[in-house]
Write an enzyme that holds these catalytic residues in place. Structure first.
Site, PDB file in Angstrom:
ATOM      1  CG  HIS A  80      -1.858  -1.064   1.452  1.00 51.38           C
ATOM      2  ND1 HIS A  80      -1.452  -2.388   1.907  1.00 51.38           N
ATOM      3  CD2 HIS A  80      -3.158  -1.201   0.767  1.00 51.38           C
ATOM      4  CE1 HIS A  80      -2.439  -3.195   1.768  1.00 51.38           C
ATOM      5  NE2 HIS A  80      -3.374  -2.706   1.273  1.00 51.38           N
ATOM      6  CG  ASP A 139      -4.223  -5.334  -4.262  1.00 49.45           C
ATOM      7  OD1 ASP A 139      -5.383  -4.993  -3.757  1.00 49.45           O
ATOM      8  OD2 ASP A 139      -3.442  -5.981  -3.216  1.00 49.45           O
TER       9      ASP A 139
END
Length: 433
Positions: free
Chosen positions: A256, A329
């Site tokens: 992230h 993702d």
């Protein structure tokens, strides 16, 4: 309206993003005032000779190129009803309500987050409203309900044990039962795709992003748990997603916020990372999610797996024989945004082999880039059709291609946090002790 025509013939920043999903767009520039996508034009492949006995072929043939491109995208939208006006939607997508965003971009799916969740009747109304807004094809409505650490619908759903607790029981039967119960609760709310189970083998105790989200550190045990979970979701007619391919378990970097590098050799990948994904495929998993990780021994280019044709097409499709949906993702994560702009990321993901483009950082830019790539021939229409066909096949297999599933408040109230599900939770926790 495709859905109507099919019927008459009998027929998607929260702390963790979609590996764990987040609605934020770090570093993004709002795109308010963006011109609407071009009016749909006829698709060269929309041939009247498409098989009249095949609902997927019929659905594909009726979609324009613009509509096909829209089917690839699953963004996060803002609001608690399909008609809720939001400045966030306007700034990001150039349309105020979820319904208008869906119509504008011909979206194939939407992903829900806690900001979309206020109550049972509200979520049922939201999902039903989102489906009504999709005029071409019923939507995939997804969420990250792994249970445990990542539980987007936790305000309404049973507090089922997470993967590490289930793994500690050593019994895959519990994994199947929990997945089936989770799926039943999601389906009752109108959610038809779960970004679960996690198929990573968590062998690095410093791992900041997987940890207790994994079933454990033994590849064979994880593989059995993943396969059982996939079957449990199938029991509930909810699509399951094995993540994060080719394996995110051995890293101390969070994708992230950075770009992890996995240094496993090919032989180590085969022994450690591959077994759960092979098991998921063997169990009939509906989707596999890519990881924003660099895996030099599988692809020396330095691109993350999400943008790697050797990994998504060469390894996952050709070597492992997987022909279901490949989801990226979340495309707003730092791990995939280091080398390319938001439009180029979307194009490269498709070229690598991805079918579902999850949470692009800039949807208008990503949509326009993919559409332009198709019209220029950089992405062939054959390649586009492959992805759209896989998405349509998933919907057909789950029974919601011809007609969108409709959630019911009374059914949801019967299923959510039921006595049977609370008892199941207690039994799994007891078995894990």
């Amino acid at each position: 309206m495709l859905r109507r025509r099919l019927g008459t013939t009998g027929l998607l920043v929260i702390a963790l993003t979609a590996c764990a999903g987040g609605g934020g767009t770090a570093g993004a520039t709002p795109t308010g005032g963006k011109a609407a996508p071009p009016a749909p034009s006829a698709s060269p492949s929309a041939s009247p000779s498409a098989s009249q006995s095949d609902p997927v072929a019929r659905a594909l043939a009726r979609l324009s190129v613009e509509e096909k491109v829209g089917q690839l995208f699953m963004p996060v939208l803002y609001g608690t009803t399909a008609a809720s006006s939001s400045g966030e939607n306007q700034a990001r997508y150039g349309a105020p309500t979820p319904a208008k965003v869906i119509a504008r971009y011909h979206l194939g799916g939407v992903i829900l987050f806690p900001h979309n969740v206020k109550g049972v009747s509200q979520v049922v109304g939201l999902t039903n409203g989102l489906q009504r807004a999709s005029k071409e094809v019923p939507l995939l409505i997804g969420t990250d309900q792994e249970n445990g650490l990542v539980s987007r619908m936790s305000a309404l759903m049973t507090d089922f044990p997470g993967a590490s607790v289930i793994g500690a029981t050593g019994d895959p039967a519990w994994a199947r039962k929990v997945a089936a119960a989770t799926g039943a609760e999601l389906r009752a709310l109108g959610v038809n795709l779960d970004f679960a189970p996690v198929a990573d083998v968590n062998i690095d105790p410093r791992n900041p992003v997987i940890g207790s989200r994994a079933f454990g550190k033994d590849p064979q045990r994880v593989a059995k748990m993943v396969a059982a979970s996939v079957k449990g979701f199938a029991d509930a007619d909810v699509a399951a997603t094995a993540k994060h391919f080719p394996g995110h378990g051995d890293t101390s970097v969070d994708s992230h916020t950075g770009l992890p590098v996995i240094k496993h050799t090919r032989a180590e990948w085969e022994r450690i990372d591959a077994p759960p994904f092979k098991a998921a495929i063997g169990a009939g998993v509906d989707a596999v999610m890519s990881a924003h990780i660099v895996f030099p021994k599988l692809d020396p280019s330095g691109d993350p797996a999400t943008l790697s044709k050797p990994i998504l097409t060469g390894l996952l499709r050709q070597k492992l024989g997987y022909d279901g949906v490949i989801s990226t993702d979340a495309l707003n994560m730092a791990g995939v945004r280091q080398k390319y702009n938001d439009g180029e990321i979307a194009v490269r993901a498709v070229l690598a082999g991805a079918d579902l483009l999850l949470m692009p950082n800039d949807l208008p830019k990503a949509y326009d880039a993919v559409l332009a790539a198709v019209k220029s021939g950089r992405i062939s229409e054959r390649r586009l059709d492959q992805s759209v066909t896989r998405l349509l096949k998933l919907k057909q297999a789950k029974g919601y291609l011809a007609e969108a599933p409709t959630a019911s408040v009374s059914r949801a109230n019967d299923v959510l946090r039921s006595a049977a599900h609370r008892k199941l939770t207690a039994r799994v926790k007891s078995a894990a002790d």
